[in-house]
Design a protein around this motif. Structure first.
Motif, PDB file in Angstrom:
ATOM      1  N   GLY A 116       0.820  -1.206   0.000  1.00 29.08           N
ATOM      2  CA  GLY A 116       0.000   0.000   0.000  1.00 29.08           C
ATOM      3  C   GLY A 116       0.852   1.254   0.000  1.00 29.08           C
ATOM      4  N   GLU A 117       0.367   2.277   0.663  1.00 23.63           N
ATOM      5  CA  GLU A 117       1.075   3.552   0.740  1.00 23.63           C
ATOM      6  C   GLU A 117       2.284   3.402   1.650  1.00 23.63           C
ATOM      7  N   ARG A 118       3.445   3.558   1.091  1.00 24.98           N
ATOM      8  CA  ARG A 118       4.677   3.316   1.849  1.00 24.98           C
ATOM      9  C   ARG A 118       5.020   4.439   2.809  1.00 24.98           C
ATOM     10  N   HIS A 119       4.440   5.609   2.615  1.00 23.16           N
ATOM     11  CA  HIS A 119       4.768   6.748   3.460  1.00 23.16           C
ATOM     12  C   HIS A 119       3.819   6.892   4.641  1.00 23.16           C
ATOM     13  N   HIS A 120       2.847   5.987   4.757  1.00 21.48           N
ATOM     14  CA  HIS A 120       1.873   6.054   5.847  1.00 21.48           C
ATOM     15  C   HIS A 120       1.836   4.731   6.596  1.00 21.48           C
ATOM     16  N   ARG A 124      -3.139   1.835   5.964  1.00 25.33           N
ATOM     17  CA  ARG A 124      -3.015   2.210   4.553  1.00 25.33           C
ATOM     18  C   ARG A 124      -1.757   1.654   3.898  1.00 25.33           C
ATOM     19  N   SER A 125      -0.866   1.065   4.695  1.00 21.84           N
ATOM     20  CA  SER A 125       0.347   0.482   4.116  1.00 21.84           C
ATOM     21  C   SER A 125       0.078  -0.898   3.524  1.00 21.84           C
ATOM     22  N   VAL A 144       6.601  -7.727   5.727  1.00 22.81           N
ATOM     23  CA  VAL A 144       7.826  -6.937   5.571  1.00 22.81           C
ATOM     24  C   VAL A 144       7.563  -5.703   4.715  1.00 22.81           C
ATOM     25  N   TRP A 145       8.407  -4.697   4.915  1.00 29.19           N
ATOM     26  CA  TRP A 145       8.350  -3.481   4.075  1.00 29.19           C
ATOM     27  C   TRP A 145       9.140  -3.731   2.804  1.00 29.19           C
TER      28      TRP A 145
END
Length: 146
Positions: A116-120, A124-125, A144-145
């Protein structure tokens, strides 16, 4: 121990790297890729929309390109692992097929990369399919990221 690694476009490298780093030496690793036939049909529909219905059916060519890309993706993921792994391919809605593969392959651990959104950080990720898998997986999940 059976480790199932969900190999998805855009996040596959992180998932494969996590398997290389965290899977125990005696673990059986399976790389799983899922293609939703509805997406293949949408590509065919777009092709028809661009060229019109009078052109030949490009469905088989699109299927062949998808299969080649899938094999290339699985090979690239396998190359990141320090030991051999098996590959599994499934067709259907990705979230349901990943959960079903966990059951069918008797996975002890599923490795998934956030999509998902990597900055949140937070909910939402995770994309919709990944959220479903995390919520319904019948085994432990290593998230994992990318």
């Amino acid at each position: 121990m059976n480790v199932l690694v969900w190999i998805a476009e855009g996040t596959w490298a992180a998932a494969a790297d996590a398997a290389a780093r965290f899977a125990p030496p005696d673990a059986e690793i399976t790389l799983l890729h899922v293609v939703d036939p509805a997406l293949i049909a949408e590509v065919g529909g777009a092709w028809t929309g661009l060229l019109g219905r009078g052109h030949r059916d490009h469905g088989p060519a699109i299927d062949a390109m998808a299969a080649t890309a899938e094999q290339d993706l699985l090979a690239a993921a396998a190359a990141r692992l320090p030991r051999p792994a098996t590959s599994a391919v499934r067709r259907g809605p990705s979230e349901r097929e990943v959960v079903a593969a966990c059951l069918d392959l008797r996975a002890d651990v599923l490795i998934v990369a956030r999509d998902g959104e990597r900055h949140h950080p937070g909910p939402r990720s995770l994309g919709r399919q990944t959220r479903f898998v995390v919520d319904h997986a019948p085994c432990q999940v290593l998230l994992v990221w990318p």
